[in-house]
Write an enzyme that holds these catalytic residues in place. Sequence first.
Site, mmCIF file in Angstrom:
data_model
loop_
_atom_site.group_PDB
_atom_site.id
_atom_site.type_symbol
_atom_site.label_atom_id
_atom_site.label_comp_id
_atom_site.label_asym_id
_atom_site.label_seq_id
_atom_site.Cartn_x
_atom_site.Cartn_y
_atom_site.Cartn_z
ATOM 1 N N LYS A 11 0.848 -0.740 0.056
ATOM 2 C CA LYS A 11 -0.485 0.411 -0.011
ATOM 3 C C LYS A 11 0.865 1.287 0.151
ATOM 4 O O LYS A 11 2.021 0.802 -0.014
ATOM 5 C CB LYS A 11 -1.304 -0.032 1.401
ATOM 6 C CG LYS A 11 -2.068 -1.221 1.171
ATOM 7 C CD LYS A 11 -2.841 -1.231 2.549
ATOM 8 C CE LYS A 11 -3.745 -2.104 2.318
ATOM 9 N NZ LYS A 11 -5.295 -2.228 3.681
ATOM 10 N N TYR A 51 -12.120 -3.063 -3.069
ATOM 11 C CA TYR A 51 -12.417 -3.312 -1.786
ATOM 12 C C TYR A 51 -14.337 -2.781 -1.479
ATOM 13 O O TYR A 51 -14.700 -2.782 -1.233
ATOM 14 C CB TYR A 51 -12.338 -1.665 -1.397
ATOM 15 C CG TYR A 51 -10.866 -1.849 -0.863
ATOM 16 C CD1 TYR A 51 -10.718 -3.358 0.166
ATOM 17 C CD2 TYR A 51 -9.864 -1.145 -0.600
ATOM 18 C CE1 TYR A 51 -9.366 -2.995 0.803
ATOM 19 C CE2 TYR A 51 -8.285 -1.533 0.169
ATOM 20 C CZ TYR A 51 -8.280 -2.357 0.426
ATOM 21 O OH TYR A 51 -6.726 -2.225 1.002
ATOM 22 N N ASN A 124 -1.716 0.219 7.298
ATOM 23 C CA ASN A 124 -0.933 -1.692 7.706
ATOM 24 C C ASN A 124 -0.285 -2.266 6.956
ATOM 25 O O ASN A 124 -0.040 -3.373 6.730
ATOM 26 C CB ASN A 124 -2.296 -2.534 8.395
ATOM 27 C CG ASN A 124 -3.325 -2.545 7.711
ATOM 28 O OD1 ASN A 124 -3.447 -1.885 6.003
ATOM 29 N ND2 ASN A 124 -4.608 -3.030 7.375
ATOM 30 N N HIS A 127 -1.551 -5.214 1.542
ATOM 31 C CA HIS A 127 -3.183 -5.972 1.108
ATOM 32 C C HIS A 127 -2.791 -7.613 0.778
ATOM 33 O O HIS A 127 -1.864 -7.432 0.192
ATOM 34 C CB HIS A 127 -3.809 -5.390 0.036
ATOM 35 C CG HIS A 127 -5.226 -6.308 -0.443
ATOM 36 N ND1 HIS A 127 -5.917 -6.413 0.560
ATOM 37 C CD2 HIS A 127 -4.815 -7.051 -0.917
ATOM 38 C CE1 HIS A 127 -6.943 -7.438 -0.121
ATOM 39 N NE2 HIS A 127 -6.497 -8.182 -1.419
ATOM 40 N N GLU A 138 -9.935 -10.536 -7.116
ATOM 41 C CA GLU A 138 -8.637 -9.410 -7.214
ATOM 42 C C GLU A 138 -7.473 -9.078 -8.040
ATOM 43 O O GLU A 138 -7.105 -8.683 -9.292
ATOM 44 C CB GLU A 138 -8.279 -9.219 -5.618
ATOM 45 C CG GLU A 138 -9.151 -9.209 -4.666
ATOM 46 C CD GLU A 138 -9.070 -9.268 -2.931
ATOM 47 O OE1 GLU A 138 -7.661 -9.407 -3.146
ATOM 48 O OE2 GLU A 138 -9.393 -9.298 -2.453
#
Length: 159
Positions: A11, A51, A124, A127, A138
């Site tokens: 990310k 998402y 975080n 992913h 995805e």
Amino acid sequence: MGVERTLVLIKPDGVIRGLCGNIISRFENIGLKIVAMKMIWVSKEMAERHYEEHVGKPFFVGLQKFITEGPVVAMVLEGIDAIEVVRKIVGPTEPKSASPGTIRGDFAHLSYSMADERGIAVKNIIHASANKKDAEREIGIWFSIDEIYKYENIYEKTL
Ligand code: GDP
Ligand code: MG
């Protein structure tokens, strides 16, 4: 069970902190094979597609802002039970709860309560697809068929 493919995204927080090499090494070190990789700065619309299960949730606006605030490094990893193995290396969603040794536990410490209070997503680092259905969906969003390569890595050659 068997050979699986999973989608991993470093990310924007992981990219700007210069963690790509360290993160990719962890997957390479255990013998997972990189079969696709690229850097993309995603649009709000692509963030919604990726998402889709979270659209409308209280943290979605913050999550969409987070994932579009800089480029991400996207890759497809292949290996035996790769989806479960990669999630184990990544660690749980909340860095505060993630054990040392996991990517989220080693490189972040933030909590849900702090992020929710500030109206931001939990930053975080990474992913990884949660299950087989998500992985297939995805991978289809991030990569076309001709961007995913078939080759033997050294582990397969010496098996
Ligand atoms: P993941 O599969 O472990 O990434 O977790 P989820 O699919 O549940 O959530 C997607 C992303 O949204 C997470 O990685 C976090 O960046 C963010 N997120 C998830 N749950 C929360 C939450 O309760 N609060 C906030 N602020 N962010 C969240
Ligand atoms: Mg998820």
